[in-house]
Design an enzyme around this catalytic site. Sequence first.
Site, PDB file in Angstrom:
ATOM      1  N   SER A 138      47.511  27.438  41.982  1.00 44.45           N
ATOM      2  CA  SER A 138      47.345  28.739  42.626  1.00 44.45           C
ATOM      3  C   SER A 138      48.562  29.218  43.399  1.00 44.45           C
ATOM      4  O   SER A 138      48.550  30.329  43.925  1.00 44.45           O
ATOM      5  CB  SER A 138      46.127  28.724  43.541  1.00 44.45           C
ATOM      6  OG  SER A 138      44.957  28.846  42.774  1.00 44.45           O
ATOM      7  N   PHE A 196      33.711  24.176  36.425  1.00 45.45           N
ATOM      8  CA  PHE A 196      34.111  22.837  36.835  1.00 45.45           C
ATOM      9  C   PHE A 196      33.121  22.184  37.793  1.00 45.45           C
ATOM     10  O   PHE A 196      33.502  21.427  38.684  1.00 45.45           O
ATOM     11  CB  PHE A 196      35.513  22.890  37.438  1.00 45.45           C
ATOM     12  CG  PHE A 196      36.509  23.529  36.509  1.00 45.45           C
ATOM     13  CD1 PHE A 196      36.741  22.995  35.253  1.00 45.45           C
ATOM     14  CD2 PHE A 196      37.175  24.682  36.867  1.00 45.45           C
ATOM     15  CE1 PHE A 196      37.636  23.588  34.376  1.00 45.45           C
ATOM     16  CE2 PHE A 196      38.081  25.284  36.004  1.00 45.45           C
ATOM     17  CZ  PHE A 196      38.304  24.728  34.751  1.00 45.45           C
ATOM     18  N   TYR A 235      37.365  33.257  48.597  1.00 47.21           N
ATOM     19  CA  TYR A 235      38.371  32.908  47.591  1.00 47.21           C
ATOM     20  C   TYR A 235      37.770  32.956  46.187  1.00 47.21           C
ATOM     21  O   TYR A 235      36.715  32.392  45.935  1.00 47.21           O
ATOM     22  CB  TYR A 235      38.922  31.521  47.871  1.00 47.21           C
ATOM     23  CG  TYR A 235      40.208  31.219  47.141  1.00 47.21           C
ATOM     24  CD1 TYR A 235      41.437  31.320  47.778  1.00 47.21           C
ATOM     25  CD2 TYR A 235      40.201  30.843  45.808  1.00 47.21           C
ATOM     26  CE1 TYR A 235      42.619  31.051  47.113  1.00 47.21           C
ATOM     27  CE2 TYR A 235      41.368  30.582  45.127  1.00 47.21           C
ATOM     28  CZ  TYR A 235      42.580  30.681  45.785  1.00 47.21           C
ATOM     29  OH  TYR A 235      43.741  30.414  45.112  1.00 47.21           O
ATOM     30  N   SER A 236      38.452  33.645  45.275  1.00 36.98           N
ATOM     31  CA  SER A 236      37.950  33.770  43.913  1.00 36.98           C
ATOM     32  C   SER A 236      39.108  33.940  42.942  1.00 36.98           C
ATOM     33  O   SER A 236      39.924  34.858  43.089  1.00 36.98           O
ATOM     34  CB  SER A 236      37.005  34.971  43.798  1.00 36.98           C
ATOM     35  OG  SER A 236      36.630  35.185  42.449  1.00 36.98           O
ATOM     36  N   ASN A 237      39.175  33.067  41.932  1.00 30.46           N
ATOM     37  CA  ASN A 237      40.190  33.212  40.897  1.00 30.46           C
ATOM     38  C   ASN A 237      40.048  34.520  40.126  1.00 30.46           C
ATOM     39  O   ASN A 237      41.014  35.034  39.566  1.00 30.46           O
ATOM     40  CB  ASN A 237      40.111  32.025  39.932  1.00 30.46           C
ATOM     41  CG  ASN A 237      40.698  30.761  40.535  1.00 30.46           C
ATOM     42  OD1 ASN A 237      41.866  30.711  40.893  1.00 30.46           O
ATOM     43  ND2 ASN A 237      39.873  29.736  40.666  1.00 30.46           N
ATOM     44  N   ARG A 361      49.299  32.433  52.119  1.00 29.73           N
ATOM     45  CA  ARG A 361      48.591  31.728  53.180  1.00 29.73           C
ATOM     46  C   ARG A 361      49.489  31.565  54.405  1.00 29.73           C
ATOM     47  O   ARG A 361      50.696  31.405  54.270  1.00 29.73           O
ATOM     48  CB  ARG A 361      48.174  30.324  52.731  1.00 29.73           C
ATOM     49  CG  ARG A 361      47.011  30.304  51.761  1.00 29.73           C
ATOM     50  CD  ARG A 361      46.455  28.889  51.631  1.00 29.73           C
ATOM     51  NE  ARG A 361      45.377  28.834  50.674  1.00 29.73           N
ATOM     52  CZ  ARG A 361      44.130  29.216  50.904  1.00 29.73           C
ATOM     53  NH1 ARG A 361      43.799  29.687  52.090  1.00 29.73           N
ATOM     54  NH2 ARG A 361      43.215  29.129  49.959  1.00 29.73           N
ATOM     55  N   THR A 375      48.883  27.025  48.562  1.00 30.24           N
ATOM     56  CA  THR A 375      48.505  25.735  48.024  1.00 30.24           C
ATOM     57  C   THR A 375      48.134  25.901  46.555  1.00 30.24           C
ATOM     58  O   THR A 375      47.787  27.002  46.123  1.00 30.24           O
ATOM     59  CB  THR A 375      47.295  25.171  48.783  1.00 30.24           C
ATOM     60  OG1 THR A 375      46.287  26.185  48.850  1.00 30.24           O
ATOM     61  CG2 THR A 375      47.678  24.753  50.189  1.00 30.24           C
TER      62      THR A 375
END
Length: 422
Positions: A138, A196, A235-237, A361, A375
């Site tokens: 990411s 996942f 948080y979301s891809n 971040r 990260t």
Amino acid sequence: MVSATVGRAGVLGAVALSLLAVPARAATGTPEAPATAARQATTTTATATTARQAAATAAARLTAATPAAAPRGSAAAALPAPNTASLAAVLRSVVAQGAPGALARIDDHGRTHRVTRGVADRVTGRAISTRDRFRIGSVTKTFTTVVLLQLVDEHRLALDAPVNRYLPGLLPDDRITVRHLLSHRSGLYDYSDDMFAASVSGFEAVRKKVFTYRQLVALSLRKPRTNAPGAAYSYSNTNFVVAGLLVEKLTGQPVRTAYRNRIVKPLKLTDTFYVHPDTAIPGRHTRGYLTPDRAGAPLVDATAQTVSWAQSAGAVISSARDLDVFYGALLKGRLLSAARLADMERFTKVNGTTAYGLGLRRRDLSCGVSVYGHTGAVQGYYTYAFGTKDGGRTLTAMANTSNNAKVLNTLAGALESAFCGK
């Protein structure tokens, strides 16, 4: 094996990488897990003219930058010196906790430090090196954000405009803006949570699979949204898959071309690639190993994969040197206008030590120093890449495993060693 060497302006030294001290998700562990690169049916090839214009614009940004400008934030002299002995101890612990190897590199106002421990390849036993390439997960999100903010600078995109203005009918809510995507406040469900839920079986199901961006968005839209647009950080891809679609729509280029012309070439990043949907890491690289959910089960070599489940959310390949150069240039204002960098650094608090801006971040350390970066977690790799406010000191650290909460949490200590001297 541990090595620590110190030098100036490209001479040897010691480096550290740190991950958020939060529990890892299954398979890709954290929200930072990068998506597998996927082939896009709707991708259009950029014309030679467009590519030349983008390259010229990027070069002009770098030429206009003044390296001697006064530093942003605290003076460099106020920072304690990096503690490479402590950094080496962090990496030793990471290896003792299950990572085959770990590496770290600090670039500090022309002085470079490198530290390594363990192996890059469990079969051959080759020692890990700070020259190795690896999947950055990411950390890719910052690359994608830089491209979009450059488009804002070029008046081709508005941060507070609805996404559907540029991608009509893609999202079910016209209130979702570009800013919401880049700050993880869109409320779009993260489809990778379902992919996942089990580490190894989930990974093997997508290891060679190639998705389109729109297929990934469709997976997200099958689930209810997590909150109203702008209401909260989640948080979301999915956000950065949509961001990739925006890049391709507005530039008329694949994201690969946009990264190359706008970031890689201007900064002379020799180890940074977007190879999707190819599965191999080009050149000398560290192999990545996925930790299964069942205790005692053998590590899974996850090096070869499409990363198509993430693409513009996490499929870039790079090296410690390149990531240090990238974040140093970004934080020094060499990639964006002052106004766009200020947008990027408008942070929303996540927890007691972290906040999130636009694809960036902020981590608040025990010594009162704040560092800026991202990260990354993808099957087989954990990465931390951060720099000081003025970009004068940068750190990249990587462990070649994932789905291991102990490794993730321990690696966070590299930030304290690099920026607090602890």
